[in-house]
Design a protein around this motif. Structure first.
Motif, PDB file in Angstrom:
ATOM      1  N   PRO A  96       0.819  -1.218   0.000  1.00  0.00           N
ATOM      2  CA  PRO A  96       0.000   0.000   0.000  1.00  0.00           C
ATOM      3  C   PRO A  96       0.854   1.269   0.000  1.00  0.00           C
ATOM      4  CG  PRO A  96      -0.065  -1.048   2.151  1.00  0.00           C
ATOM      5  CD  PRO A  96       0.726  -1.955   1.252  1.00  0.00           C
ATOM      6  N   LYS A  97       0.254   2.346  -0.492  1.00  0.00           N
ATOM      7  CA  LYS A  97       0.889   3.673  -0.522  1.00  0.00           C
ATOM      8  C   LYS A  97       2.265   3.642  -1.181  1.00  0.00           C
ATOM      9  CE  LYS A  97      -1.579   5.153   3.594  1.00  0.00           C
ATOM     10  NZ  LYS A  97      -1.483   5.616   4.962  1.00  0.00           N
ATOM     11  N   THR A  98       2.345   2.941  -2.295  1.00  0.00           N
ATOM     12  CA  THR A  98       3.597   2.783  -3.023  1.00  0.00           C
ATOM     13  C   THR A  98       3.370   3.130  -4.491  1.00  0.00           C
ATOM     14  OG1 THR A  98       4.242   1.001  -1.526  1.00  0.00           O
ATOM     15  CG2 THR A  98       5.438   1.138  -3.609  1.00  0.00           C
ATOM     16  N   THR A  99       4.327   3.821  -5.091  1.00  0.00           N
ATOM     17  CA  THR A  99       4.263   4.102  -6.518  1.00  0.00           C
ATOM     18  C   THR A  99       4.852   2.920  -7.273  1.00  0.00           C
ATOM     19  OG1 THR A  99       4.473   6.477  -6.141  1.00  0.00           O
ATOM     20  CG2 THR A  99       4.980   5.680  -8.357  1.00  0.00           C
ATOM     21  N   TYR A 100       4.119   2.408  -8.246  1.00  0.00           N
ATOM     22  CA  TYR A 100       4.558   1.294  -9.076  1.00  0.00           C
ATOM     23  C   TYR A 100       4.652   1.718 -10.525  1.00  0.00           C
ATOM     24  CZ  TYR A 100       4.038  -2.184  -5.406  1.00  0.00           C
ATOM     25  OH  TYR A 100       4.198  -2.922  -4.265  1.00  0.00           O
ATOM     26  N   GLU A 101       5.546   1.072 -11.239  1.00  0.00           N
ATOM     27  CA  GLU A 101       5.639   1.242 -12.678  1.00  0.00           C
ATOM     28  C   GLU A 101       5.235  -0.072 -13.320  1.00  0.00           C
ATOM     29  OE1 GLU A 101       8.727   3.267 -15.559  1.00  0.00           O
ATOM     30  OE2 GLU A 101       9.463   1.309 -14.899  1.00  0.00           O
ATOM     31  N   ALA A 102       4.457   0.026 -14.382  1.00  0.00           N
ATOM     32  CA  ALA A 102       4.069  -1.147 -15.159  1.00  0.00           C
ATOM     33  C   ALA A 102       4.771  -1.065 -16.508  1.00  0.00           C
ATOM     34  CB  ALA A 102       2.561  -1.192 -15.361  1.00  0.00           C
ATOM     35  N   GLY A 119     -10.889   3.695 -11.907  1.00  0.00           N
ATOM     36  CA  GLY A 119     -11.439   4.171 -13.166  1.00  0.00           C
ATOM     37  C   GLY A 119     -10.466   4.950 -14.033  1.00  0.00           C
ATOM     38  N   LYS A 120      -9.291   5.258 -13.524  1.00  0.00           N
ATOM     39  CA  LYS A 120      -8.307   6.007 -14.307  1.00  0.00           C
ATOM     40  C   LYS A 120      -7.634   5.114 -15.335  1.00  0.00           C
ATOM     41  CE  LYS A 120      -7.366   9.477 -10.834  1.00  0.00           C
ATOM     42  NZ  LYS A 120      -6.444   9.984  -9.848  1.00  0.00           N
ATOM     43  N   LEU A 121      -7.215   5.752 -16.428  1.00  0.00           N
ATOM     44  CA  LEU A 121      -6.495   5.069 -17.493  1.00  0.00           C
ATOM     45  C   LEU A 121      -5.101   5.662 -17.607  1.00  0.00           C
ATOM     46  CD1 LEU A 121      -6.204   3.316 -20.088  1.00  0.00           C
ATOM     47  CD2 LEU A 121      -7.272   5.219 -21.326  1.00  0.00           C
ATOM     48  N   VAL A 122      -4.087   4.805 -17.604  1.00  0.00           N
ATOM     49  CA  VAL A 122      -2.701   5.207 -17.849  1.00  0.00           C
ATOM     50  C   VAL A 122      -2.317   4.564 -19.170  1.00  0.00           C
ATOM     51  CG1 VAL A 122      -0.337   5.101 -16.986  1.00  0.00           C
ATOM     52  CG2 VAL A 122      -2.235   5.210 -15.365  1.00  0.00           C
ATOM     53  N   ASN A 123      -1.793   5.351 -20.112  1.00  0.00           N
ATOM     54  CA  ASN A 123      -1.447   4.753 -21.397  1.00  0.00           C
ATOM     55  C   ASN A 123      -0.201   5.386 -21.993  1.00  0.00           C
ATOM     56  OD1 ASN A 123      -2.432   7.202 -22.233  1.00  0.00           O
ATOM     57  ND2 ASN A 123      -4.187   6.377 -23.299  1.00  0.00           N
ATOM     58  N   GLY A 154       3.291   3.017 -17.674  1.00  0.00           N
ATOM     59  CA  GLY A 154       3.162   4.195 -16.830  1.00  0.00           C
ATOM     60  C   GLY A 154       3.237   3.839 -15.361  1.00  0.00           C
ATOM     61  N   LYS A 155       2.984   4.860 -14.530  1.00  0.00           N
ATOM     62  CA  LYS A 155       3.060   4.704 -13.071  1.00  0.00           C
ATOM     63  C   LYS A 155       1.679   4.847 -12.464  1.00  0.00           C
ATOM     64  CE  LYS A 155       7.539   7.005 -12.992  1.00  0.00           C
ATOM     65  NZ  LYS A 155       8.256   8.178 -12.508  1.00  0.00           N
ATOM     66  N   PHE A 156       1.528   4.254 -11.273  1.00  0.00           N
ATOM     67  CA  PHE A 156       0.315   4.424 -10.486  1.00  0.00           C
ATOM     68  C   PHE A 156       0.663   4.230  -9.020  1.00  0.00           C
ATOM     69  CE2 PHE A 156       0.594  -0.046 -11.331  1.00  0.00           C
ATOM     70  CZ  PHE A 156       0.110  -0.684 -10.200  1.00  0.00           C
ATOM     71  N   VAL A 157      -0.184   4.771  -8.146  1.00  0.00           N
ATOM     72  CA  VAL A 157       0.032   4.678  -6.707  1.00  0.00           C
ATOM     73  C   VAL A 157      -1.034   3.770  -6.111  1.00  0.00           C
ATOM     74  CG1 VAL A 157       0.150   5.964  -4.539  1.00  0.00           C
ATOM     75  CG2 VAL A 157       1.019   6.998  -6.646  1.00  0.00           C
ATOM     76  N   THR A 158      -0.594   2.850  -5.264  1.00  0.00           N
ATOM     77  CA  THR A 158      -1.561   1.996  -4.576  1.00  0.00           C
ATOM     78  C   THR A 158      -2.123   2.764  -3.381  1.00  0.00           C
ATOM     79  OG1 THR A 158       0.264   0.991  -3.350  1.00  0.00           O
ATOM     80  CG2 THR A 158      -0.551  -0.212  -5.250  1.00  0.00           C
ATOM     81  N   HIS A 159      -3.427   2.881  -3.328  1.00  0.00           N
ATOM     82  CA  HIS A 159      -4.127   3.521  -2.218  1.00  0.00           C
ATOM     83  C   HIS A 159      -5.500   2.869  -2.120  1.00  0.00           C
ATOM     84  CE1 HIS A 159      -6.476   5.897  -5.110  1.00  0.00           C
ATOM     85  NE2 HIS A 159      -5.343   6.220  -5.679  1.00  0.00           N
ATOM     86  N   PRO A 160      -6.275   3.161  -1.089  1.00  0.00           N
ATOM     87  CA  PRO A 160      -7.552   2.462  -0.887  1.00  0.00           C
ATOM     88  C   PRO A 160      -8.492   2.470  -2.098  1.00  0.00           C
ATOM     89  CG  PRO A 160      -7.000   3.688   1.079  1.00  0.00           C
ATOM     90  CD  PRO A 160      -5.964   4.060   0.044  1.00  0.00           C
ATOM     91  N   LYS A 161      -8.493   3.541  -2.887  1.00  0.00           N
ATOM     92  CA  LYS A 161      -9.368   3.587  -4.061  1.00  0.00           C
ATOM     93  C   LYS A 161      -8.830   2.739  -5.210  1.00  0.00           C
ATOM     94  CE  LYS A 161     -11.389   8.069  -3.112  1.00  0.00           C
ATOM     95  NZ  LYS A 161     -11.590   9.432  -3.570  1.00  0.00           N
ATOM     96  N   ASN A 162      -7.564   2.350  -5.143  1.00  0.00           N
ATOM     97  CA  ASN A 162      -6.962   1.550  -6.204  1.00  0.00           C
ATOM     98  C   ASN A 162      -6.794   0.086  -5.801  1.00  0.00           C
ATOM     99  OD1 ASN A 162      -6.722   3.057  -8.475  1.00  0.00           O
ATOM    100  ND2 ASN A 162      -4.643   3.752  -8.092  1.00  0.00           N
ATOM    101  N   VAL A 163      -7.562  -0.367  -4.837  1.00  0.00           N
ATOM    102  CA  VAL A 163      -7.505  -1.777  -4.455  1.00  0.00           C
ATOM    103  C   VAL A 163      -8.473  -2.544  -5.339  1.00  0.00           C
ATOM    104  CG1 VAL A 163      -7.952  -3.435  -2.615  1.00  0.00           C
ATOM    105  CG2 VAL A 163      -6.823  -1.277  -2.086  1.00  0.00           C
ATOM    106  N   GLY A 164      -7.974  -3.574  -5.963  1.00  0.00           N
ATOM    107  CA  GLY A 164      -8.816  -4.386  -6.842  1.00  0.00           C
ATOM    108  C   GLY A 164      -8.040  -4.786  -8.078  1.00  0.00           C
ATOM    109  N   LYS A 165      -8.769  -5.107  -9.110  1.00  0.00           N
ATOM    110  CA  LYS A 165      -8.170  -5.633 -10.327  1.00  0.00           C
ATOM    111  C   LYS A 165      -7.768  -4.518 -11.278  1.00  0.00           C
ATOM    112  CE  LYS A 165      -9.537  -9.588 -11.675  1.00  0.00           C
ATOM    113  NZ  LYS A 165     -10.229 -10.757 -12.215  1.00  0.00           N
TER     114      LYS A 165
END
Length: 151
Positions: A58-64, A90-94, A113-124
């Motif tokens: 949680p609360k970590t920036t990840y790169e895909a 619901g956000k799109l990183v492209n 791109g990058k994204f941050v894991t937080h409570p709203k980003n829990v899931g698939k």
């Protein structure tokens, strides 16, 4: 890493479009063989998959990034490949990246791109790599989708 066998690869089940081989990977002090597909001939490149962010810190920036290799026999890719990452909030990183001047026979990262894991980003999360022109393509080898912490 999300391995290719866990992905939906357009034409991945047909021997005339993709060849599956074993690739030796270092794993826990030893080696393991993973199945990797090599594109033989296909005009509609479409690779899809998903991953549950519950397995990430949680609360970590990840790169895909898609990890791929271009074979010596690779034909010209005149158009960029597109990658997309759909987040649980619901956000799109492209991104789009040209393969024209990439090194041959070396594993490279195609950064989505990058994204941050937080409570709203829990899931698939869903990820996609595609190039949908009618130009035939070949010589792309897929190692998987890498998700790693980014400072």
């Amino acid at each position: 890493m999300v391995l290719p066998r866990a992905m939906d690869i357009e034409g991945g089940d047909r021997d005339i479009t993709w060849r599956w081989t074993q690739n030796e990977e270092k794993c826990f002090g030893g080696h393991a063989g993973i199945a990797v597909p090599e594109l033989l001939k296909l005009s509609w490149l479409a690779i899809n998959g998903s991953f549950n962010t519950n397995a990430l810190s949680p609360k970590t920036t990840y790169e895909a990034a898609f990890v791929v290799k271009l074979r010596e026999i690779c034909n010209t890719w005149p158009l960029p490949v597109n990658s997309e990452l759909y987040l649980p909030d619901g956000k799109l990183v492209n991104s789009a990246e040209s393969l024209a001047k990439k090194p041959i026979e070396k594993w490279i990262k195609l950064r989505v791109g990058k994204f941050v894991t937080h409570p709203k980003n829990v899931g698939k999360i869903r990820f996609v790599l595609h190039e949908r022109s009618q130009i035939y393509k070949s010589g792309l080898v897929l190692r998987g989708l890498l998700l790693h912490p980014k400072d």
